[in-house]
Scaffold this active site. Structure first.
Site, PDB file in Angstrom:
ATOM      1  N   SER A  24      15.910  -0.596  -3.863  1.00  0.00           N
ATOM      2  CA  SER A  24      14.630   0.122  -3.975  1.00  0.00           C
ATOM      3  C   SER A  24      14.680   1.196  -5.058  1.00  0.00           C
ATOM      4  O   SER A  24      13.696   1.900  -5.280  1.00  0.00           O
ATOM      5  CB  SER A  24      14.263   0.764  -2.630  1.00  0.00           C
ATOM      6  OG  SER A  24      15.331   1.553  -2.144  1.00  0.00           O
ATOM      7  N   THR A 156     -33.778   3.504  -0.590  1.00  0.00           N
ATOM      8  CA  THR A 156     -33.152   2.787   0.519  1.00  0.00           C
ATOM      9  C   THR A 156     -33.298   1.316   0.120  1.00  0.00           C
ATOM     10  O   THR A 156     -34.289   0.946  -0.520  1.00  0.00           O
ATOM     11  CB  THR A 156     -33.856   3.040   1.874  1.00  0.00           C
ATOM     12  OG1 THR A 156     -35.208   2.611   1.766  1.00  0.00           O
ATOM     13  CG2 THR A 156     -33.839   4.525   2.232  1.00  0.00           C
ATOM     14  N   HIS A 157     -32.303   0.534   0.451  1.00  0.00           N
ATOM     15  CA  HIS A 157     -32.276  -0.881   0.030  1.00  0.00           C
ATOM     16  C   HIS A 157     -32.339  -1.010  -1.498  1.00  0.00           C
ATOM     17  O   HIS A 157     -32.779  -2.036  -2.014  1.00  0.00           O
ATOM     18  CB  HIS A 157     -33.421  -1.694   0.647  1.00  0.00           C
ATOM     19  CG  HIS A 157     -33.640  -1.452   2.104  1.00  0.00           C
ATOM     20  ND1 HIS A 157     -33.079  -2.250   3.077  1.00  0.00           N
ATOM     21  CD2 HIS A 157     -34.323  -0.483   2.756  1.00  0.00           C
ATOM     22  CE1 HIS A 157     -33.434  -1.785   4.277  1.00  0.00           C
ATOM     23  NE2 HIS A 157     -34.176  -0.707   4.107  1.00  0.00           N
ATOM     24  N   SER A 278     -18.328  -1.645 -27.564  1.00  0.00           N
ATOM     25  CA  SER A 278     -17.956  -3.052 -27.544  1.00  0.00           C
ATOM     26  C   SER A 278     -17.513  -3.439 -28.946  1.00  0.00           C
ATOM     27  O   SER A 278     -18.071  -2.965 -29.930  1.00  0.00           O
ATOM     28  CB  SER A 278     -19.160  -3.899 -27.132  1.00  0.00           C
ATOM     29  OG  SER A 278     -19.001  -5.222 -27.608  1.00  0.00           O
ATOM     30  N   LYS A 284     -23.670  -1.258 -27.566  1.00  0.00           N
ATOM     31  CA  LYS A 284     -23.195  -1.022 -26.204  1.00  0.00           C
ATOM     32  C   LYS A 284     -22.424   0.274 -26.020  1.00  0.00           C
ATOM     33  O   LYS A 284     -21.762   0.775 -26.910  1.00  0.00           O
ATOM     34  CB  LYS A 284     -22.332  -2.203 -25.749  1.00  0.00           C
ATOM     35  CG  LYS A 284     -23.188  -3.434 -25.591  1.00  0.00           C
ATOM     36  CD  LYS A 284     -22.687  -4.421 -24.610  1.00  0.00           C
ATOM     37  CE  LYS A 284     -22.489  -3.911 -23.233  1.00  0.00           C
ATOM     38  NZ  LYS A 284     -22.136  -4.998 -22.329  1.00  0.00           N
ATOM     39  N   GLU A 291     -16.383   2.075 -13.923  1.00  0.00           N
ATOM     40  CA  GLU A 291     -16.041   0.747 -13.394  1.00  0.00           C
ATOM     41  C   GLU A 291     -14.634   0.732 -12.810  1.00  0.00           C
ATOM     42  O   GLU A 291     -14.372   0.124 -11.775  1.00  0.00           O
ATOM     43  CB  GLU A 291     -16.158  -0.302 -14.510  1.00  0.00           C
ATOM     44  CG  GLU A 291     -17.590  -0.511 -14.992  1.00  0.00           C
ATOM     45  CD  GLU A 291     -17.618  -1.303 -16.293  1.00  0.00           C
ATOM     46  OE1 GLU A 291     -17.661  -2.536 -16.206  1.00  0.00           O
ATOM     47  OE2 GLU A 291     -17.591  -0.695 -17.384  1.00  0.00           O
ATOM     48  N   TYR A 318      14.285   1.652  13.077  1.00  0.00           N
ATOM     49  CA  TYR A 318      14.129   1.326  11.661  1.00  0.00           C
ATOM     50  C   TYR A 318      14.383  -0.153  11.402  1.00  0.00           C
ATOM     51  O   TYR A 318      15.276  -0.753  11.980  1.00  0.00           O
ATOM     52  CB  TYR A 318      15.109   2.175  10.825  1.00  0.00           C
ATOM     53  CG  TYR A 318      15.073   1.835   9.341  1.00  0.00           C
ATOM     54  CD1 TYR A 318      14.146   2.427   8.501  1.00  0.00           C
ATOM     55  CD2 TYR A 318      15.954   0.894   8.793  1.00  0.00           C
ATOM     56  CE1 TYR A 318      14.092   2.109   7.159  1.00  0.00           C
ATOM     57  CE2 TYR A 318      15.903   0.574   7.443  1.00  0.00           C
ATOM     58  CZ  TYR A 318      14.972   1.185   6.631  1.00  0.00           C
ATOM     59  OH  TYR A 318      14.917   0.863   5.298  1.00  0.00           O
ATOM     60  N   GLN A 323      11.053  -0.237   3.986  1.00  0.00           N
ATOM     61  CA  GLN A 323      11.248   0.113   2.575  1.00  0.00           C
ATOM     62  C   GLN A 323      10.005  -0.260   1.753  1.00  0.00           C
ATOM     63  O   GLN A 323       9.750   0.298   0.686  1.00  0.00           O
ATOM     64  CB  GLN A 323      12.491  -0.616   2.047  1.00  0.00           C
ATOM     65  CG  GLN A 323      12.789  -0.401   0.592  1.00  0.00           C
ATOM     66  CD  GLN A 323      14.199  -0.871   0.243  1.00  0.00           C
ATOM     67  OE1 GLN A 323      15.166  -0.259   0.654  1.00  0.00           O
ATOM     68  NE2 GLN A 323      14.312  -1.968  -0.485  1.00  0.00           N
ATOM     69  N   LYS A 326       6.838   2.083   0.230  1.00  0.00           N
ATOM     70  CA  LYS A 326       6.835   3.012  -0.904  1.00  0.00           C
ATOM     71  C   LYS A 326       5.909   2.641  -2.049  1.00  0.00           C
ATOM     72  O   LYS A 326       5.062   3.443  -2.452  1.00  0.00           O
ATOM     73  CB  LYS A 326       8.259   3.191  -1.431  1.00  0.00           C
ATOM     74  CG  LYS A 326       9.092   3.910  -0.421  1.00  0.00           C
ATOM     75  CD  LYS A 326      10.496   4.137  -0.856  1.00  0.00           C
ATOM     76  CE  LYS A 326      11.250   4.614   0.366  1.00  0.00           C
ATOM     77  NZ  LYS A 326      11.222   3.604   1.490  1.00  0.00           N
TER      78      LYS A 326
HETATM   79  N1  ARG Z   1      15.987   2.374   0.872  1.00  0.00           N
HETATM   80  C1  ARG Z   1      15.800   2.442   2.281  1.00  0.00           C
HETATM   81  C2  ARG Z   1      14.295   2.559   2.591  1.00  0.00           C
HETATM   82  O1  ARG Z   1      13.593   2.828   1.722  1.00  0.00           O
HETATM   83  C3  ARG Z   1      16.509   3.605   2.878  1.00  0.00           C
HETATM   84  C4  ARG Z   1      16.882   3.450   4.307  1.00  0.00           C
HETATM   85  C5  ARG Z   1      17.939   2.411   4.446  1.00  0.00           C
HETATM   86  N2  ARG Z   1      18.419   2.335   5.763  1.00  0.00           N
HETATM   87  C6  ARG Z   1      19.170   1.322   6.196  1.00  0.00           C
HETATM   88  N3  ARG Z   1      19.525   1.335   7.423  1.00  0.00           N
HETATM   89  N4  ARG Z   1      19.482   0.301   5.431  1.00  0.00           N
HETATM   90  O2  ARG Z   1      13.840   2.367   3.668  1.00  0.00           O
END
Ligand code: ARG
Length: 459
Positions: A24, A156-157, A278, A284, A291, A318, A323, A326
């Site tokens: 990651s 409206t509409h 354009s 234009k 947009e 977990y 992961q 993110k």
């Molecule tokens: N890169 C991992 C994440 O973003 C960190 C946590 C990893 N934990 C593990 N038990 N492998 O979630």
């Protein structure tokens, strides 16, 4: 080579594709400042609690600061084989301070570490989105004050309904943004519990002080359940939900700008700074920024949907699935920030075409309701009957291709004999908007007072 951080029982390293799917670092390197902040709080606490000797704490602190300097200077080398930001920082720390670095990970895990880092990032981002939304509110409120009396058709509409003022329309978005900001702040308040010290999932046997690390990182308190601490991504979901609703508001406004800047409407003019030409059609002026604000709501809502789906089947605690929180979260909140900035710029430069708006406000029998209301108020007709009489007059006017105010008094009286000259006073657009004095109505005095109130509150 097996992984230096967790490779004790591994004879060989990961397959190339394993490394690619697992790493990651490509996107979590942006958590470096938060990661180092969390580590500094953690190691200080380990020292205070007597878990680490002072000299190790000092060495680790100095080392973490050098790592931070390298990252800020852009000299830090991120390596995919180190998987993520947590292991990258720790690995470099080990190079700098030697074996003492290995003590930093006492009484914590990457699971509580990543949850803490993400919360810190999302918290800062919510704060800056709140500020940006306030900037947009200010720009809209100032435009509203300037155009408190500029009439335009209200729809409206997307059919002309009743005249409103341009300022009133702007203030509608100020209200939406106020709710958006409330949602950002709610999400922030609920987010503000520190997961650090939950360790992998069960807590730790070391005598750590979670209240101390929570306070050092600006959290209100530590999270209460270690399993929940590492399994929770509500803070990202809530922030994305708040961001999605805000993005929908911005998208609706952007859509209006796209429609209003078309030659057919010609209601407003965007500045050169926020339009493009354009390459083939010289006439234009395209509202590209509007947009794109409209379009970016797609990826923001997509990030919310994506993360909801990632989370929905996960057993506690977990899982590596998490992961995947993110990229979408970073991308979506950044996109919203860009949209807020672009829209603020557009609003500041926006010029309503007052003459076109006034003309349009009066067309389409937009003051028919005013006529009906007059019949109720002055002649005591029940509203349903007034509606019927007005309908007949609109029919008569439209058959002749004229406005209601152009019908003669005898023509009016054919539909209702008791109508007098006084009726003409309510048929003009200016009279119509001025009469809408009910709380929250479009009367210019109301709009002016509300715009002033917002400007004062926004500071
Ligand atoms: N890169 C991992 C994440 O973003 C960190 C946590 C990893 N934990 C593990 N038990 N492998 O979630």
């Amino acid at each position: 080579m097996s992984n230096r951080m967790w490779g004790g029982r591994f004879a060989s390293g990961p397959a190339e594709i394993m490394e690619e799917i697992n790493a990651s670092i490509g996107f979590d390197k942006r958590l470096a400042p938060q990661d180092i902040r969390g580590s500094l709080a953690h190691v200080a606490m380990l020292g205070q609690a007597g878990i680490l000797p002072a000299q190790d704490v000092a060495a680790i602190e100095a080392g973490l600061k050098s790592v931070r300097d390298e990252i800020e200077a852009g000299t830090f080398v991120f390596k995919r084989e180190l998987e993520d930001i947590h292991m990258s920082v720790e690995s470099r720390l080990t190079e700098i301070v030697g074996p003492a670095a290995g003590r930093l990970h006492t009484a914590r895990s990457r699971n509580d570490q990543v949850a803490t880092d993400m919360k810190l990032w999302v918290r800062d981002t919510l704060d800056s989105l709140d500020q940006q939304a306030a900037d947009l509110q200010r720009a809209l409120a100032e435009t509203a004050l300037k155009h408190a009396g500029t009439v335009m058709p209200g729809f409206t509409h997307l059919q002309s309904a009743q005249p409103v003022t341009f300022g009133h329309h702007c203030l509608a978005y100020v209200e939406m943004l106020a709710r958006d900001r409330g949602r950002f702040r709610d999400a922030r308040a609920r987010l503000n519990e520190c997961p650090l010290g939950a360790a992998a999932l069960a807590g730790t046997s070391f005598p750590i002080d979670r209240h101390a690390t929570a306070a050092a990182l600006g959290f209100d308190r530590p999270t209460a359940n270690s399993l929940d601490s590492v399994a929770d991504r509500d803070f990202a979901l809530e922030s994305l939900a708040a961001a999605s609703i805000c993005a929908v508001h911005l998208s609706r406004f952007a859509e209006e700008l796209v429609v209003w800047t078309s030659a057919q409407f010609n209601f407003v003019k965007l500045s050169d700074g926020y339009t493009t030409g354009s390459s083939i059609m010289p006439q234009k002026r395209n509202p590209d920024a509007a947009e794109l604000v409209r379009a970016k709501s797609g990826r923001i809502i997509g990030a919310l949907t994506g993360l909801l789906i990632v989370m929905k089947g996960l057993p506690l605690a977990y899982s590596k699935d998490m992961q995947e929180d993110k990229e979408g979260t970073f991308d979506a909140l950044q996109a919203l920030s860009l949209c807020l900035a672009a829209l603020t710029g557009m609003v500041k430069d926006l010029e309503p075409n007052a003459a076109v708006l006034a003309q349009a406000a009066g067309s389409g029998y937009a003051t028919a309701t005013d006529l009906a209301d007059w019949l109720v108020r002055e002649l005591g007709l029940p509203f349903r009957q007034a509606h019927h009489v007005t309908g007949r007059l609109v029919g008569a006017a439209s058959a002749r291709g004229v406005g209601l105010e152009e019908l003669s008094l005898p023509e009016m009286q054919e539909a209702e004999p008791r109508i007098t000259d006084a009726v003409y006073a309510v048929l003009g657009v200016a009279n119509s908007v001025a009469s809408r004095t009910s709380y929250g109505g479009t009367a210019p005095d109301n709009v002016r007072a509300q715009a002033q109130g917002w400007i004062a509150r926004l500071g």
